[in-house]
Design a protein around this motif. Structure first.
Motif, PDB file in Angstrom:
ATOM      1  N   ARG A 100       0.950  -1.284   0.162  1.00 27.45           N
ATOM      2  CA  ARG A 100      -0.072  -0.065  -0.138  1.00 27.45           C
ATOM      3  C   ARG A 100       1.004   1.278  -0.009  1.00 27.45           C
ATOM      4  O   ARG A 100       1.754   1.436   0.684  1.00 27.45           O
ATOM      5  CB  ARG A 100      -1.001   0.035   1.577  1.00 27.45           C
ATOM      6  CG  ARG A 100      -1.793  -1.244   1.287  1.00 27.45           C
ATOM      7  CD  ARG A 100      -3.063  -1.044   0.407  1.00 27.45           C
ATOM      8  NE  ARG A 100      -3.729  -1.855   0.477  1.00 27.45           N
ATOM      9  CZ  ARG A 100      -5.129  -2.044   1.386  1.00 27.45           C
ATOM     10  NH1 ARG A 100      -5.104  -0.869   2.025  1.00 27.45           N
ATOM     11  NH2 ARG A 100      -5.774  -2.950   1.407  1.00 27.45           N
ATOM     12  N   GLN A 101       0.447   2.160  -0.901  1.00 25.65           N
ATOM     13  CA  GLN A 101       1.386   3.326  -1.012  1.00 25.65           C
ATOM     14  C   GLN A 101       0.450   4.377  -1.606  1.00 25.65           C
ATOM     15  O   GLN A 101      -0.667   4.310  -1.978  1.00 25.65           O
ATOM     16  CB  GLN A 101       2.726   2.967  -1.851  1.00 25.65           C
ATOM     17  CG  GLN A 101       2.300   2.663  -3.286  1.00 25.65           C
ATOM     18  CD  GLN A 101       3.589   2.236  -4.071  1.00 25.65           C
ATOM     19  OE1 GLN A 101       4.559   2.329  -3.517  1.00 25.65           O
ATOM     20  NE2 GLN A 101       3.523   1.991  -5.303  1.00 25.65           N
ATOM     21  N   LEU A 102       0.819   5.753  -1.464  1.00 23.44           N
ATOM     22  CA  LEU A 102       0.270   6.864  -2.106  1.00 23.44           C
ATOM     23  C   LEU A 102       0.633   6.661  -3.649  1.00 23.44           C
ATOM     24  O   LEU A 102       1.439   6.644  -4.318  1.00 23.44           O
ATOM     25  CB  LEU A 102       0.646   8.133  -1.644  1.00 23.44           C
ATOM     26  CG  LEU A 102       0.441   8.546  -0.149  1.00 23.44           C
ATOM     27  CD1 LEU A 102       1.004   9.868  -0.122  1.00 23.44           C
ATOM     28  CD2 LEU A 102      -1.088   8.595  -0.185  1.00 23.44           C
ATOM     29  N   ASP A 133      -9.081   8.502   1.657  1.00 22.59           N
ATOM     30  CA  ASP A 133      -8.319   8.970   3.044  1.00 22.59           C
ATOM     31  C   ASP A 133      -8.433  10.374   3.322  1.00 22.59           C
ATOM     32  O   ASP A 133      -7.986  11.318   2.528  1.00 22.59           O
ATOM     33  CB  ASP A 133      -6.929   8.310   3.152  1.00 22.59           C
ATOM     34  CG  ASP A 133      -6.762   8.498   4.527  1.00 22.59           C
ATOM     35  OD1 ASP A 133      -7.355   9.058   5.618  1.00 22.59           O
ATOM     36  OD2 ASP A 133      -5.552   8.036   5.058  1.00 22.59           O
ATOM     37  N   GLU A 163      -1.381   7.740  -7.558  1.00 28.45           N
ATOM     38  CA  GLU A 163      -2.048   8.805  -8.326  1.00 28.45           C
ATOM     39  C   GLU A 163      -3.347   7.697  -9.340  1.00 28.45           C
ATOM     40  O   GLU A 163      -2.638   7.236 -10.000  1.00 28.45           O
ATOM     41  CB  GLU A 163      -1.655  10.133  -9.389  1.00 28.45           C
ATOM     42  CG  GLU A 163      -0.663  11.104  -8.380  1.00 28.45           C
ATOM     43  CD  GLU A 163      -1.815  11.906  -7.585  1.00 28.45           C
ATOM     44  OE1 GLU A 163      -3.095  11.847  -7.847  1.00 28.45           O
ATOM     45  OE2 GLU A 163      -1.311  12.391  -6.693  1.00 28.45           O
ATOM     46  N   ARG A 167      -6.720  17.399  -0.283  1.00 30.90           N
ATOM     47  CA  ARG A 167      -6.115  18.416  -0.672  1.00 30.90           C
ATOM     48  C   ARG A 167      -7.232  19.831  -0.505  1.00 30.90           C
ATOM     49  O   ARG A 167      -8.440  19.341  -0.595  1.00 30.90           O
ATOM     50  CB  ARG A 167      -5.275  18.751  -1.983  1.00 30.90           C
ATOM     51  CG  ARG A 167      -4.178  17.731  -1.875  1.00 30.90           C
ATOM     52  CD  ARG A 167      -3.328  17.746  -3.274  1.00 30.90           C
ATOM     53  NE  ARG A 167      -4.417  17.063  -4.193  1.00 30.90           N
ATOM     54  CZ  ARG A 167      -3.782  16.720  -5.407  1.00 30.90           C
ATOM     55  NH1 ARG A 167      -2.705  16.487  -5.793  1.00 30.90           N
ATOM     56  NH2 ARG A 167      -4.946  16.196  -6.289  1.00 30.90           N
ATOM     57  N   LEU A 193      -5.566  12.830   3.817  1.00 31.10           N
ATOM     58  CA  LEU A 193      -4.904  13.153   2.483  1.00 31.10           C
ATOM     59  C   LEU A 193      -5.518  14.162   1.474  1.00 31.10           C
ATOM     60  O   LEU A 193      -4.980  14.380   0.597  1.00 31.10           O
ATOM     61  CB  LEU A 193      -4.387  12.022   1.764  1.00 31.10           C
ATOM     62  CG  LEU A 193      -3.811  10.760   2.538  1.00 31.10           C
ATOM     63  CD1 LEU A 193      -3.734   9.298   1.875  1.00 31.10           C
ATOM     64  CD2 LEU A 193      -2.518  11.242   2.997  1.00 31.10           C
ATOM     65  N   PRO A 233      -5.031  11.836  -3.494  1.00 29.01           N
ATOM     66  CA  PRO A 233      -4.315  10.475  -3.864  1.00 29.01           C
ATOM     67  C   PRO A 233      -4.856   9.397  -3.363  1.00 29.01           C
ATOM     68  O   PRO A 233      -5.729   9.672  -2.241  1.00 29.01           O
ATOM     69  CB  PRO A 233      -3.128  11.007  -3.053  1.00 29.01           C
ATOM     70  CG  PRO A 233      -3.309  11.981  -2.342  1.00 29.01           C
ATOM     71  CD  PRO A 233      -4.592  12.801  -2.926  1.00 29.01           C
ATOM     72  N   LEU A 234      -4.829   8.194  -3.504  1.00 31.69           N
ATOM     73  CA  LEU A 234      -5.281   6.936  -2.942  1.00 31.69           C
ATOM     74  C   LEU A 234      -4.340   6.098  -2.244  1.00 31.69           C
ATOM     75  O   LEU A 234      -3.097   6.090  -2.552  1.00 31.69           O
ATOM     76  CB  LEU A 234      -5.833   5.945  -4.150  1.00 31.69           C
ATOM     77  CG  LEU A 234      -6.923   6.536  -5.143  1.00 31.69           C
ATOM     78  CD1 LEU A 234      -7.119   5.672  -6.270  1.00 31.69           C
ATOM     79  CD2 LEU A 234      -8.152   6.535  -4.082  1.00 31.69           C
ATOM     80  N   MET A 235      -4.536   5.573  -1.129  1.00 28.07           N
ATOM     81  CA  MET A 235      -3.639   4.677  -0.469  1.00 28.07           C
ATOM     82  C   MET A 235      -3.992   3.228  -0.902  1.00 28.07           C
ATOM     83  O   MET A 235      -4.849   2.616  -0.379  1.00 28.07           O
ATOM     84  CB  MET A 235      -3.780   4.951   1.095  1.00 28.07           C
ATOM     85  CG  MET A 235      -3.074   3.845   1.975  1.00 28.07           C
ATOM     86  SD  MET A 235      -1.268   4.313   1.550  1.00 28.07           S
ATOM     87  CE  MET A 235      -0.956   5.927   2.376  1.00 28.07           C
ATOM     88  N   CYS A 236      -3.365   2.651  -1.893  1.00 31.00           N
ATOM     89  CA  CYS A 236      -3.330   1.527  -2.500  1.00 31.00           C
ATOM     90  C   CYS A 236      -2.321   0.981  -3.043  1.00 31.00           C
ATOM     91  O   CYS A 236      -1.195   1.350  -2.982  1.00 31.00           O
ATOM     92  CB  CYS A 236      -4.675   1.659  -3.416  1.00 31.00           C
ATOM     93  SG  CYS A 236      -3.933   2.286  -5.071  1.00 31.00           S
TER      94      CYS A 236
END
Length: 853
Positions: free
Chosen positions: A669-671, A829, A673, A834, A832, A706-709
């Motif tokens: 899992r990471q930030l 999330d 786009e 903006r 995160l 952004p997505l945490m996936c």
């Protein structure tokens, strides 16, 4: 109007009629009752006289107390008004001084002169200071005559940033409310109780500081209390915690407080800082206990009552003695008839001398059948005569147990019942034992219930001992293990450590266990709610046993009323291992799915690689031929090499992308786009789309959060859905105008899911049948002849592992199916997001179509 003689005649007739009724009632009474009424009449008269005297004394005393209370209240309100007027006048002068300072600037010397003038007029003010907005003392004047250092390091009378003091709190409130504020009472450096008035200063609309006046509570009280009030009552000032700050009693020296004081409180307005003016007075009236006249009346009334009672007692004594025997006989007979316990009396030789009706009702024998009977008695069962003879000898010898004897008793009709008999000695008035008294109760029903409870307890214990789960009950207060079944003892032993290990850290239980015995540790605990409420199950790993347990707990009341906690721990080690194995299999399935996808695209990938490789070969052959013939210039050679390098890089990028897609790795899992995920998936899908002659239109909303996936897994879902749509269009041989796929990524917000990013893949193919829609996520279910049936199921697992949802639906034009749409969402999330996150676009918004041919 009725004549007077008629009214008199009517009243005479009524009086005569009442007198006749009274005489008739009196003649119906017995002589003893008439004597009693004659004696009670004077007694009642004396008691009424005494009650009237006591009421008069109490009324007069209450009147005097009310006057004293009213005097205290009036003096207290006078002092309150005096203090209020002085405070209001001082406040108005401070406000005028602050207004002058605001309208025209003054220096420190002018301020000190004006403050000195104000201090001479107001002796209760001990200090006047000019405080800037930075809490610095610009100028001050101490009315008490002590010099004030303008730069003292610690001055409790001044506000200081970060220090919890009353001047600081008043400074902040005056700054925020922009109006005069009184502080709470505190002690100044001279150990005197004071409070402050802080008036805000302004430079235009900017807060420029405060003008502070410090009041001495003792001086204010001394100036406000008149001498005449001080001579009558004590006036004190109390803070918000009911502590005495100042009192007028200090000037009069210590004196003993006479009886309970009369108190009246009034708030010290307009300060609104918790100070209260309290007036205290003392009762000057003499109580009933100290009144000599009252005691003389009581003594004379008591003497008269005593003489009347003595006469009455003498007259009643003979009647009481005559009725004592009848009363005792009636009482004994009523007690015997009302008792449900059978009573039997034996003399010293074992002969029955008395039985009560309950004993006769139990056995069915009459009193004549039992009185005078000798052993063996008629109610003894024939088969138990020897045993009953032994018990009788034990009873006559005084060796019967205190807990009673359980015996069998036979009724007159031959039926038997269980009974318990208790034996006690019979003692006469001279202290000599004359026999034995036996009480008997029928315990047949109680014994049956006891046997049933014993059998039920045995069955319950057998069931609990046979469970594979560990069951334990722990006392909340004493931390004592009250019950543990066989599985618990096998795994954790016979102590409470295993229960604590399964229960985990529980501060409430530890707090209750540490309470002192003298403290009601359960006060405030909702015991009924605790016993009725359950708890969520949780999984606990016990390292010493290398086992996982599913632990469920609840509170209950133990048999002795104590609050206890019950735990049921089930061994789920096998299930946990199976879940871990399933997770590993799912991971392998993901890799397998990617390999299958790339296997299906192998020919297209080979064709895609053939183009850059053929171009590289052609460039190399052409350059070799021209070099051999010396027919190439340096610039042409460099251009050809650059083209060859670009084709090689293109082939390397294709291979690198395919390798990263099919590479087996742990989910990470990471930030990420959404646009980059779509770009990667579209670049891989273009190979398959060109082979099947299908166009892809993509729309990705701008400025998505952004997505945490895991981007590779989400890319796999998108690629699988696009590839399935292209294959459905190609297999159905749709016409060119329907060989289109639309891929949209937009933000959404729904009440069920909240903020999400929606990925939708819409094709114009033949759609899916209803039975396919209901079964398409089943394992190994596929509509393709060579399909494995793991693609859509894997896509669903990937989306749900990211806390998203996936769904599919057919698109209709009337009743005709014109396509199919797959939609899956991924949560956003909120941490995160903006600040420039755009609002969700409606589904009807026009798409920014880019065609991938």
């Amino acid at each position: 109007m009725q004549p007077r003689h008629d009214l008199f005649a009517a009243s005479s007739v009524s009086f005569s009629r009442g007198q006749r009724l009274l005489n008739r009632w009196w003649r119906r009474q017995s002589p003893a009752r008439q004597d009693r009424f004659v004696t009670i009449g004077p007694l009642v008269s004396v008691l009424l006289f005494l009650a009237a005297i006591i009421s008069a004394f109490r009324y007069l005393r209450n009147e005097e107390i009310e006057r004293e209370i009213e005097s205290v209240r009036r003096d207290t309100e006078i002092v309150q008004q005096q203090m209020r007027l002085r405070l209001i006048e001082s406040q108005e002068q401070m406000i005028r001084l602050a207004g002058q300072m605001t309208r025209r600037p003054i220096d420190a010397a002018d301020f000190i002169d004006q403050a000195a003038t104000l201090g001479r007029e107001r002796p209760e003010i001990t200090q006047i200071a000019w405080i800037t907005a930075d809490r610095e003392r610009k100028a001050s004047h101490s009315v008490s005559g002590y010099p004030v250092e303008p730069k003292a390091e610690v001055d409790p009378s001044l506000p200081a940033l970060g220090r919890a003091s009353e001047p600081e709190r008043a400074f902040e409130v005056a700054r925020d409310l922009r109006q005069p504020v009184y502080s709470r009472a505190f002690v100044n450096p001279a150990a005197a109780p004071v409070f402050q008035l802080q008036v805000p200063l302004f430079d235009g609309s900017r807060f420029a500081g405060v003008l502070m006046a410090e009041y001495s509570v003792e001086t204010l009280l001394r100036l406000a209390v008149p001498d005449v009030v001080t001579q009558r009552h004590t006036i004190a000032v109390l803070d918000d915690q009911a502590r005495e700050v100042a009192s007028s009693e200090a000037a009069r020296g210590n004196r003993l407080v006479r009886r309970a004081p009369i108190v009246h409180d009034a708030p010290l307005a307009p300060t609104a800082n918790g100070l209260v003016v309290r007036g205290q007075g003392w009762r000057t009236s003499i109580g009933l206990i100290s009144n000599t006249l009252f005691w003389m009346v009581v003594a004379l009334s008591g003497l008269t009552v005593w003489m009347l009672l003595a006469t009455w007692r003498h007259m009643r004594r003979r009647g009481q003695i005559q009725g004592a025997l009848v009363q005792e006989t009636n009482f004994r007979r009523a007690m015997e008839n009302s008792m449900l316990t059978g009573m039997r009396a034996l003399d010293m030789e074992g002969r029955i001398t008395y039985v009560n009706p309950a004993f006769c009702a139990m056995t069915g024998f009459s009193e004549a059948d039992l009185i005078g009977a000798r052993p063996p008695f008629p109610h003894w069962p024939p088969t138990l005569i020897d045993e009953n003879m032994r018990l009788l000898q034990q009873e006559l010898q005084g060796r019967s147990p205190a807990g009673g004897i359980e015996v069998k008793v036979m009724r007159k009709d031959g039926t038997q019942f269980d009974a318990r008999m208790y034996v006690s000695p019979l003692i006469d008035s001279k202290g000599q034992q004359t026999g034995w008294m036996t009480s008997m109760t029928n315990i047949t029903e109680a014994k049956r219930i006891r046997d049933q409870l014993s059998a039920s307890h045995e069955r319950f214990t057998t069931v609990l001992e046979g469970l594979d789960a560990a069951v334990s009950v722990l006392s909340v207060q004493q931390s004592e293990l009250l019950f543990a079944n066989r599985s618990y003892r096998l795994w954790f032993g016979a102590d409470a450590k295993g229960h604590d290990l399964l229960a985990g850290p529980n501060a409430a239980l530890r707090f209750l266990a540490d309470q002192d015995d003298m403290v009601d540790s359960l006060s405030g605990l909702p015991t009924e709610e605790l016993t009725e409420a359950g708890s969520d199950p949780r999984e606990v790993y016990v390292e010493s046993l290398n086992k996982w347990f599913d632990v469920r707990s609840r509170y209950l009341q133990w048999t002795d009323g104590r609050l206890a906690q019950m735990l049921i721990a089930t061994d789920i080690t096998a299930r946990r291992r199976a879940e871990e194995q399933a997770a590993r299999q799912a991971e392998k399935a993901q890799v397998t799915s990617r390999l299958v996808t790339m296997g299906e695209m192998a020919s297209s990938v080979a064709h895609e690689l053939n183009q850059p490789l053929t171009a590289i070969a052609n460039y190399c052959n052409g350059m070799v031929s021209r070099v051999k013939n010396d027919a190439i210039q340096k610039d042409d050679l460099i251009a050809a090499l650059e083209k060859t390098s670009r084709q090689a890089q293109r082939a390397g990028q294709i291979i690198h992308r395919i390798r990263s897609f099919v590479k087996r790795s742990e989910p990470q899992r990471q930030l990420a786009e959404a646009r980059s995920i779509i770009d990667e998936a579209v670049e891989l899908a273009n190979i398959e789309l060109r082979r099947r002659n299908v166009e892809l239109h993509t729309y990705v909303a701008q400025r998505l959060p952004p997505l945490m996936c895991d981007p590779i897994l989400i890319e796999q879902v998108v690629l699988n859905l696009v590839k399935n749509a292209a294959e459905a269009i190609d297999v159905a041989q749709m016409p060119p105008q329907r060989r289109h796929i639309e891929l949209r990524v937009v933000p959404r917000h729904t009440p069920e899911e909240g903020g999400v990013i929606e990925f939708s893949v819409t094709d114009m193919g033949p759609g899916m049948k209803e039975e396919v829609l209901s079964r398409m996520y089943e394992a190994f279910f596929s509509t393709k002849a060579d399909g494995l049936g793991i693609g859509l199921g894997l896509c669903r697992s990937i989306v749900e592992s990211h806390r998203g949802r996936i769904r599919a639906q057919n698109l209709y034009n009337g009743e005709q199916v014109v396509g199919c749409r797959f939609v899956f969402t991924l949560p956003v999330d909120t941490a995160l997001l903006r600040s420039d996150f755009p609002p969700a676009l409606p589904s009807s918004a026009p798409a920014n179509n880019t065609v991938a041919s």
